[in-house]
Design a protein around this motif. Structure first.
Motif, PDB file in Angstrom:
ATOM      1  N   THR A 126       0.834  -1.208   0.000  1.00 40.89           N
ATOM      2  CA  THR A 126       0.000   0.000   0.000  1.00 40.89           C
ATOM      3  C   THR A 126       0.865   1.252   0.000  1.00 40.89           C
ATOM      4  O   THR A 126       0.560   2.233  -0.691  1.00 40.89           O
ATOM      5  N   LEU A 127       1.936   1.231   0.780  1.00 43.92           N
ATOM      6  CA  LEU A 127       2.859   2.367   0.780  1.00 43.92           C
ATOM      7  C   LEU A 127       3.434   2.598  -0.609  1.00 43.92           C
ATOM      8  O   LEU A 127       3.468   3.725  -1.109  1.00 43.92           O
ATOM      9  N   ALA A 128       3.892   1.516  -1.232  1.00 44.33           N
ATOM     10  CA  ALA A 128       4.474   1.651  -2.564  1.00 44.33           C
ATOM     11  C   ALA A 128       3.444   2.199  -3.545  1.00 44.33           C
ATOM     12  O   ALA A 128       3.754   3.060  -4.369  1.00 44.33           O
ATOM     13  N   GLY A 129       2.213   1.702  -3.459  1.00 43.33           N
ATOM     14  CA  GLY A 129       1.175   2.182  -4.362  1.00 43.33           C
ATOM     15  C   GLY A 129       0.841   3.640  -4.150  1.00 43.33           C
ATOM     16  O   GLY A 129       0.677   4.399  -5.114  1.00 43.33           O
ATOM     17  N   MET A 130       0.734   4.070  -2.884  1.00 42.77           N
ATOM     18  CA  MET A 130       0.404   5.465  -2.623  1.00 42.77           C
ATOM     19  C   MET A 130       1.533   6.394  -3.051  1.00 42.77           C
ATOM     20  O   MET A 130       1.298   7.475  -3.593  1.00 42.77           O
ATOM     21  N   LEU A 131       2.770   5.962  -2.828  1.00 49.15           N
ATOM     22  CA  LEU A 131       3.901   6.789  -3.265  1.00 49.15           C
ATOM     23  C   LEU A 131       3.977   6.850  -4.792  1.00 49.15           C
ATOM     24  O   LEU A 131       4.252   7.907  -5.365  1.00 49.15           O
ATOM     25  N   ALA A 132       3.722   5.705  -5.455  1.00 43.28           N
ATOM     26  CA  ALA A 132       3.695   5.718  -6.913  1.00 43.28           C
ATOM     27  C   ALA A 132       2.573   6.608  -7.419  1.00 43.28           C
ATOM     28  O   ALA A 132       2.737   7.333  -8.409  1.00 43.28           O
ATOM     29  N   GLY A 133       1.430   6.571  -6.738  1.00 44.58           N
ATOM     30  CA  GLY A 133       0.331   7.445  -7.123  1.00 44.58           C
ATOM     31  C   GLY A 133       0.670   8.908  -6.941  1.00 44.58           C
ATOM     32  O   GLY A 133       0.345   9.743  -7.796  1.00 44.58           O
ATOM     33  N   MET A 134       1.331   9.240  -5.834  1.00 43.12           N
ATOM     34  CA  MET A 134       1.738  10.628  -5.616  1.00 43.12           C
ATOM     35  C   MET A 134       2.736  11.074  -6.681  1.00 43.12           C
ATOM     36  O   MET A 134       2.672  12.206  -7.185  1.00 43.12           O
ATOM     37  N   LEU A 135       3.654  10.186  -7.047  1.00 41.82           N
ATOM     38  CA  LEU A 135       4.650  10.537  -8.058  1.00 41.82           C
ATOM     39  C   LEU A 135       3.993  10.759  -9.416  1.00 41.82           C
ATOM     40  O   LEU A 135       4.273  11.755 -10.101  1.00 41.82           O
ATOM     41  N   THR A 136       3.121   9.836  -9.829  1.00 38.39           N
ATOM     42  CA  THR A 136       2.485   9.995 -11.135  1.00 38.39           C
ATOM     43  C   THR A 136       1.566  11.217 -11.158  1.00 38.39           C
ATOM     44  O   THR A 136       1.489  11.916 -12.178  1.00 38.39           O
TER      45      THR A 136
END
Length: 655
Positions: A140-150
């Motif tokens: 979930t952390l990785a997904g949220m950070l990837a979402g913030m980056l994109t």
């Protein structure tokens, strides 16, 4: 369970009917068949606008609810949904990039582009998560950070093409407005086969719920099951993004509600999640329609659904089954100690000065890269000097706050950006704008600082009492940040003129800072450094734990409160310039620790210098990357920090 679903359906239908009757009295509704040439304008708006909108809300909500339930079942992760795994943000980035650079790709429809973007973000997140055994919090952390980056990349692309700014703001809201029944047909044609496929997947997903080893022992092939289920969920969420834009957290709320309603088997949970997702989105849309009919603001539905994400994540996090021991998420690892920390600090100071001077005289202009011509130096150097001082001061404030929070919590993942402090500061800024008739710069600064301090205090009360591991504490902070982002998105989607002031702040840059403002930021940064050095004894003791601190006579309650207030004030001052996200406050202390600056004074001083250096580099990139447009500092810093944090969290060894 059935009773609650019926009551929710009645409420959703009542809200929609209220809006429909307000738009056109029942006596004036046209009879079937509806031929546009035979209808009045109000009748067309009803039959080809409001009616398909009501059906689209049900279908899109069902798609998102089913997608979230599939993701949670295959990953055994109650926090998974298209928003938290970055799927929706990936679709957003692909659509924005195609609109700007290759609009021809959208000629055959937006779905292929959205699907490619959603898959391009989701699949790498899961591939990296597989290295950690699909640990729920880590994925979930990785997904949220990837979402913030994109999302940061998409916003940066749009701001670099300033004429697309308004369209992005509107699209990000997730509006359900319809012009015909085409969206209904497309969503229905996707949902029906998706439900059939989900029914076929229910049995193997039930076997997977026994655990990976048990499922493999029963002959289940995990890789094809995971890939196929995720692709189905990505397809559903990409379809909704292509049709409506960003509609967040319905896929998180629907399965949680299904479990609360008593759905125990996978098959039942998938079906009930689709129903609850439809009702959640329909209720949200009906509420906004009724509010608009009563004379309230006209808001996109996605702005309302986004508000449920942060509170729901905070509620789910302590209740989540510990499928991975918290020790594996601790983030602690050994670092070397520098034999000469003084020399390291001197080198950092010299590097900061060198980069500042090069940034002052060099850059990109109408004639390309080079240095400012002597004839223009008198005019441009004062402006650049002001911007550089403001940027490095903001970076030093964020980095100093991050170093303070990491020593205070003994948590190497603590930072103002990821613990929700900058999100709270952004809300404080918005509150000051909307509650004060003519807010002054001082009032805005105090409101921003108060918002950051309150967010940090709320997180401390929620998470620290539960003794959460650093990764889970980080996720709680991201949840607070998600809530702040949703509130700001709702404000930006309104037609209130004050929203444009907030947009100007979110899209601000160091070039907009006055000399007086830059001087004030520099004074605050120096004051923070002096405070941290003066508190070095406390900062040496605090990481040892509260019991040791009390035994040594430290007033732990008042000390923590004072340090939290200091971090909140410093973050609020920096956030006025860089916006709500940058990751400098997390990166700088990590880099200082990697350089061997372990003791309190070298650590905070090194973090302060590295933060200033990172923000000077971000200011240079913001000024030159999309000349003549000046990009937001916070977005450029996010583009630097988010990938670094993403990869750090996903290392095989604890990080």
């Amino acid at each position: 369970m059935t009773r609650w679903l019926i009551l929710a359906a009645i409420a959703a239908l009542s809200l929609w009917a209220l809006a429909a009757f307000a738009a056109l009295p029942l006596a004036q509704w046209p009879a079937l068949p509806w031929h546009p040439e035979a209808l009045t304008v109000p009748q067309i708006l009803l039959t080809h606008g409001l009616m398909p909108r009501g059906v689209v809300a049900l279908l899109a909500g069902a798609c998102l609810g089913l997608a979230g339930a599939l993701m949670q079942a295959v990953l055994r992760n109650p926090l998974a949904d298209p928003t938290t795994l970055g799927t929706s943000s990936g679709a957003q980035l692909a659509l924005v990039a195609a609109t700007i650079f290759a609009p021809g790709l959208l000629a055959e429809g937006a779905l292929p582009v959205a699907l490619a973007g959603a898959a391009a973000v989701t699949l790498p997140v899961l591939a990296l998560g597989a290295r950690r055994g699909f640990a729920p919090v880590t994925v979930t952390l990785a997904g949220m950070l990837a979402g913030m980056l994109t999302a940061a990349i998409a916003t940066t692309l749009t701001l670099s093409q300033g004429h697309y700014l308004l369209s992005l703001v509107i699209w990000n809201g997730g509006a359900l407005t319809q012009q015909d029944w085409g969206g209904v047909h497309r969503l229905a044609l996707a949902l029906v086969p998706a439900l059939a496929l989900a029914a076929l997947l229910a049995r193997p997903l039930m076997v997977l719920s026994l655990g990976s080893e048990g499922a493999q022992g029963l002959g289940l092939r995990l890789a094809p099951l995971r890939l196929g289920t995720i692709l189905l969920a990505v397809w559903l969420s990409a379809l909704v993004s292509a049709e409506l834009g960003m509609v967040g957290f319905v896929g998180l709320a629907a399965p949680a509600m299904a479990r609360a309603l008593g759905a125990r088997t996978i098959r039942t949970r998938l079906l009930i999640s689709a129903l609850t997702g439809a009702l959640v989105l329909s209720l949200a849309d009906g509420t906004l329609l009724a509010l608009a009919a009563a004379g309230g603001p006209v808001l996109p539905t996605g702005a309302l659904t986004g508000l449920i994400g942060g509170p729901l994540l905070l509620w789910l996090l302590p209740r989540m089954a510990a499928q991975v021991p918290q020790a594996t998420e601790s983030g602690a690892r050994e670092v070397h100690r520098s034999a000469g920390p003084g020399r390291v600090l001197v080198c950092l100071a010299l590097l900061l000065m060198t980069c500042s001077v090069l940034t002052l005289f060099g850059g990109r202009g109408p004639e390309g890269w080079g240095f400012i011509a002597p004839a223009l130096q008198a005019e441009f150097l004062p402006l650049r000097a002001t911007a550089i001082v403001a940027a490095l001061s903001a970076g030093a404030l964020l980095a100093g706050s991050g170093a303070l929070l990491q020593r205070l919590t003994a948590n190497p993942m603590a930072a103002p950006e990821v613990l929700g402090v900058t999100g709270g500061a952004a809300l404080g800024y918005a509150v000051a704008v909307f509650t004060l008739p003519q807010p002054t710069a001082l009032a805005l600064a105090l409101g921003t600082a108060a918002g950051g301090a309150l967010a940090l205090a709320a997180l401390s009360r929620h998470a620290l009492r539960a003794d959460l591991a650093p990764a889970r504490l980080l996720l709680a902070g991201l949840a607070i940040g998600a809530l702040a982002t949703a509130v700001l998105g709702a404000i930006m989607a309104s037609d209130d003129r004050r929203a444009w002031q907030i947009l100007g702040w979110l899209a601000g840059s160091a070039a907009q800072v006055t000399p007086e403002g830059a001087a004030a930021l520099a004074a605050l940064a120096l004051a923070l450094l002096a405070t941290l050095v003066a508190a070095s004894r406390w900062l040496e003791i605090l990481p040892l734990g509260p019991a040791v601190g009390r035994a040594l006579g430290l007033p732990m309650t008042s000390l923590r409160l004072g340090l939290i207030l200091t971090a909140g004030l410093a973050t609020g001052a920096a956030t006025l310039l860089v916006g709500p996200v940058s990751f400098v406050g997390l990166m700088a202390p990590h880099l200082a620790r990697a350089l061997g600056l372990a003791r309190a004074v070298p650590f905070v001083a090194g973090s302060w210098l590295i933060g200033a250096l990172l923000m000077v580099l971000a200011a240079f990139g913001a000024r030159t990357a999309s000349f003549p447009y000046d990009l937001p500092l916070g977005l450029v810093a996010t583009l630097i920090g988010a990938p670094w944090l993403f990869l750090t969290l996903m290392r095989k060894s604890p990080a």
